[in-house]
Enzyme design. Structure first.
Site, PDB file in Angstrom:
ATOM      1  N   ASP A   1       0.860  -1.164   0.000  1.00  0.00           N
ATOM      2  CA  ASP A   1       0.000   0.000   0.000  1.00  0.00           C
ATOM      3  C   ASP A   1       0.910   1.232   0.000  1.00  0.00           C
ATOM      4  O   ASP A   1       2.142   1.127  -0.076  1.00  0.00           O
ATOM      5  CB  ASP A   1      -0.962  -0.049   1.202  1.00  0.00           C
ATOM      6  CG  ASP A   1      -2.173   0.841   0.985  1.00  0.00           C
ATOM      7  OD1 ASP A   1      -3.174   0.666   1.691  1.00  0.00           O
ATOM      8  OD2 ASP A   1      -2.123   1.707   0.087  1.00  0.00           O
TER       9      ASP A   1
ATOM     10  N   GLU B   1      -9.679   7.417   4.838  1.00  0.00           N
ATOM     11  CA  GLU B   1      -8.484   7.039   5.583  1.00  0.00           C
ATOM     12  C   GLU B   1      -8.274   7.942   6.799  1.00  0.00           C
ATOM     13  O   GLU B   1      -9.229   8.259   7.501  1.00  0.00           O
ATOM     14  CB  GLU B   1      -7.297   7.033   4.620  1.00  0.00           C
ATOM     15  CG  GLU B   1      -7.561   6.130   3.415  1.00  0.00           C
ATOM     16  CD  GLU B   1      -6.391   5.994   2.497  1.00  0.00           C
ATOM     17  OE1 GLU B   1      -5.301   5.682   2.975  1.00  0.00           O
ATOM     18  OE2 GLU B   1      -6.573   6.185   1.283  1.00  0.00           O
TER      19      GLU B   1
HETATM   20  C1  GLC Z   1      -4.392   4.235  -0.223  1.00  0.00           C
HETATM   21  C2  GLC Z   1      -5.276   3.115   0.282  1.00  0.00           C
HETATM   22  C3  GLC Z   1      -5.448   1.995  -0.687  1.00  0.00           C
HETATM   23  C4  GLC Z   1      -5.388   2.542  -2.098  1.00  0.00           C
HETATM   24  C5  GLC Z   1      -3.990   3.061  -2.333  1.00  0.00           C
HETATM   25  C6  GLC Z   1      -3.840   3.706  -3.706  1.00  0.00           C
HETATM   26  O1  GLC Z   1      -3.572   4.696   0.795  1.00  0.00           O
HETATM   27  O2  GLC Z   1      -4.919   2.539   1.525  1.00  0.00           O
HETATM   28  O3  GLC Z   1      -6.701   1.357  -0.403  1.00  0.00           O
HETATM   29  O4  GLC Z   1      -5.681   1.504  -3.028  1.00  0.00           O
HETATM   30  O5  GLC Z   1      -3.583   3.970  -1.344  1.00  0.00           O
HETATM   31  O6  GLC Z   1      -4.607   4.853  -3.789  1.00  0.00           O
END
Ligand code: GLC
Length: 743
Positions: free
Chosen positions: A301, A517
């Site tokens: 991630d 988030e």
């Molecule tokens: C974010 C999220 C993830 C997402 C990634 C790309 O921080 O945690 O779910 O797919 O980054 O955007």
């Protein structure tokens, strides 16, 4: 005659052998093509494929840095790009222009390996202008209709692929058991069966039967593992999950997704029991790849290798972090803003700290996804796919899925009549921050990451107030509502008494603004103070007050809920959510949703419905898992079993007659729970084991049937083994219960 038979037999045999050979030929090429390509690649080219960079790396204050862009793709050969420029959505045409430029640059590399573009499109094509956005998972699960997850994924795949993108970072398979967590809305709720069934349908919807088809995209199950239950409730903070709970609750949805063939997986940014998941080889390699047989690619991630030394403090620097993560089983690093990963990994391989075998395995997994997606045949946006974008039918699906999610939690009777549905010639006062807000209806990942830029929403999207005005006429609607979701002022609260004088009822639109988030971290599940004060002012008018909740997680309402006569939980209903709400409030749709989570009454009581039975005296939510009312009434007949005993290799047919005893057609969700009356560990209060959804006309009855076998009674025991133990069980459906034995 005999000779002819012999000859034709031989011919048949030859034909069969040939058929098998060319079948294998079809399945083989990817592996041989991948192996052949890897064998030609330099170390730098291999590491380039393992490097994923976000698009905004190439923008500075909105200005595109073409030279840097070219360098990363041509000189460094990065293999994947994600997201958008400072998270503003692009039109389909703009996406085509961008992806074409990227693939043109990739063509200038020695091996011309196409770039794999990844995007977050978790409830519709988030970053494409005018895309249709659907209900977030948390509401969708209330429908108990996993086919809807398939339909939404199918449409999302078409709109993402039409944009020229072939990899979607979805579905979320986390089990939502921590309502404080700001990504609760992205989960299918607290039950492992619901998450598994809806999650695998989403994967099937994205993937179709052939990733080369321009209607399909590669899905990405996430976030493996244990991301949804941070101990503090704050996003990306440590989780402490006993192994027995990991195996009982958090692993099954991912295991099912691996069996479904999901080709990519994204790792949890957090940690489990003190170990950041990005360096947990037991999970990423021993379990996922060796035990479960996952053959796809593992992507980190956001910045999660860097976090190993910057936040988790388990590595002294980036180079050590890279070594730990790649050796644990990571294939691709979502770096995503610079080349440290690229440079450090090349050094690590040259120093023998990371084996070339590990690199080749990682690159092979990445290239296989690219081959499967047809990128080597044609890496460019497919013009013919554009015809699949923006079809009117998508709005119908958005409405249907929002309606089936709507959950009626309270509907008191006033003067011998239920307060809902409202009469269409009612005069209403709409009050609250949710009335004029698009953000509250959509939540995270809605045209932007935070979903809070309302000018970017599709033109056709209505607010709750607009949908109700369309339903009953503007002249019948007054309102006390800010133009977007913000704090209600004291003067607005004071104006309720006056404005309520000539209305029949008050529709209170409360809940949450959108957030994604860590931006959505909270310390208190209680609804905000201003909203509570507004509710109390509305109740004080003695007019009937109906509460419409648009929120990503269950905010606590116990301070005023007694004075509320009707409650409609709308969750995050998406582009057609306002129309779905208006249809339910005014009786054009009969609600059927059942809560996919326990709605807490107190922030200190966050028990789930399947907590160990010792908790049964303290499981006192505002509304329990599985609660949801209808405008009609349903009756359950006695539960009939094909036998009183289920044997190890047998199955048990469970039959129940359901009747619509009211005056309105309606859908009925049927949850079949099983109680294990005595077990070697404290059994759960009950466990959802089957569910269904049936439509019943007024007065109609149907017999509904479920088949249970021993696996439906299983649990993970104290020795971490999944077992079904002999003994007495009880089946619960509606208000009916029946016991049986397993042995
Ligand atoms: C974010 C999220 C993830 C997402 C990634 C790309 O921080 O945690 O779910 O797919 O980054 O955007």
């Amino acid at each position: 005659m005999k000779y002819i038979l012999k000859k034709s037999y031989q011919l048949l045999l030859v034909a069969f052998v040939l058929l098998v050979a060319c079948k294998q030929k079809e399945t083989q090429p990817k592996n041989t093509e991948v192996t052949a390509l890897v064998s030609k690649m330099t170390l730098e080219e291999k590491v380039g494929q393992m490097t994923q960079i976000t698009l905004s790396t190439f923008y500075k204050k909105g200005v595109f840095q073409e030279e840097k862009f070219k360098k990363y793709i041509i000189s460094n050969g990065i293999g994947s790009i994600l997201n958008v420029n400072e998270s503003e959505p692009l039109s389909v045409e703009e996406w085509h222009e961008l992806i074409t430029k990227i693939q043109d640059y990739a063509k200038e590399t020695r091996l011309q390996i196409p770039v794999l573009y990844g995007i977050d499109a978790i409830h519709g094509a988030t970053y494409t202008k005018e895309a249709t956005l659907f209900p977030h998972n948390i509401g969708l699960a209330a429908s108990r209709n996993p086919k809807l997850a398939f339909e939404i994924a199918e449409i999302t795949a078409k709109e993402v692929r039409a944009s020229g993108i072939r990899w979607n970072f979805d579905p979320v398979l986390g089990v939502g058991r921590q309502p404080l967590w700001p990504r609760f809305e992205e989960t299918f709720g607290e039950d492992v069966l619901l998450v598994s069934e809806f999650g695998t349908q989403a994967i099937k919807g994205y993937e179709g039967t052939d990733l080369k088809n321009n209607k399909n995209v590669a899905s990405c199950m996430k976030h493996f593992l244990g991301y949804s239950v941070p101990q503090s409730g704050k996003d990306r903070t440590p989780a402490y999950i006993p192994e027995i709970v990991l195996r009982e609750i958090f692993m099954p949805p991912f295991k099912k997704a691996v069996e479904t063939g999901c080709p990519t997986i994204m790792i949890n940014s957090g940690s489990i029991n003190g170990v950041p998941v990005h360096i947990n080889k037991t999970l990423l390699t021993d379990l996922l790849k060796n035990e479960w047989g996952f053959k796809g690619l593992v992507v980190t991630d956001w910045e999660d290798i860097m976090y190993l030394y910057k936040e988790h403090n388990v590595a002294k620097d980036n180079k050590e972090a890279v070594k730990m993560a790649i050796n644990a089983g990571i294939e691709m690093s979502m770096v995503p803003g610079k080349l440290d990963f690229y440079n450090d990994l090349i050094e690590l391989v040259n120093e023998g700290e990371v084996s070339m075998e590990r690199i080749d395995d990682a690159v092979s997994r990445i290239l296989k996804v690219k081959f499967d997606l047809g990128l080597f045949d044609n890496p460019y946006p497919e013009k013919e796919a554009v015809a699949n974008f923006g079809l009117a039918s998508y709005k119908e699906t958005a409405l249907k899925t929002a309606e089936q999610s709507m959950t009626l939690l309270k509907n008191e009777t006033i003067n011998n009549k239920p307060v809902l549905p409202l009469n269409k010639n009612s005069k209403v006062l709409i009050a609250g921050p949710g009335a004029n807000s698009l953000a509250t209806l959509h939540g995270s990942w809605s045209y932007t990451w935070q979903g809070d830029r309302e000018h970017l929403y599709a033109e056709s999207t209505l607010t709750i107030k607009e949908a109700i005005q369309n339903k009953i006429g503007k002249e019948n609607v007054t309102s006390i509502a800010p133009n977007k979701f913000q704090e209600i002022t004291t003067s607005e609260i004071k104006s309720v008494t006056q404005k309520a004088k000539n209305v029949d009822c008050i529709i209170l639109c409360l809940g949450e603004i959108s957030y994604a988030e860590t931006r959505g971290n909270i310390d208190d599940l209680e609804l905000s103070k201003d909203q509570i004060e507004l509710a109390k002012a509305a109740i004080a008018t003695n007019k009937p007050v109906i509460l419409v909740l648009t929120e990503g997680r269950p905010r606590i309402v116990n301070e005023f809920i007694e004075g509320i006569v009707g409650v409609l939980m709308a969750y995050r209903p998406g582009s057609e959510g306002a129309n779905a709400i208006a249809n339910v409030l005014f009786g054009d749709y009969n609600p059927s949703g059942k809560l996919p989570f326990s709605y807490p009454k107190y922030s200190g009581n966050l028990l789930t419905y399947d907590a160990p039975i010792r908790n049964i005296k303290t499981y006192k939510p505002q509304w329990a898992f599985g609660e949801g009312l209808s405008y009609t009434s349903f009756e359950f007949g006695e539960i009939e079993l094909s036998s009183k005993t289920l044997n190890e290799n047998g199955s048990l047919t469970v039959k129940v007659k359901v009747s619509n005893t009211g005056k309105m057609d309606g859908d009925l969700v049927i949850d079949l729970f099983v109680k294990d009356l005595v077990a070697s560990i404290i059994p759960p209060m009950k466990k959802l084991r089957k569910f269904d959804r049936v439509h019943l006309k007024a007065g109609e009855s149907k017999a509904v049937e479920f088949i249970l076998n021993k696996d439906d009674l299983s649990f993970v025991n104290a020795y971490l083994k999944r077992v079904t133990e002999n003994g007495e069980f009880e089946i619960l459906i509606g208000n009916k219960a029946v016991k049986f034995n397993y042995n």
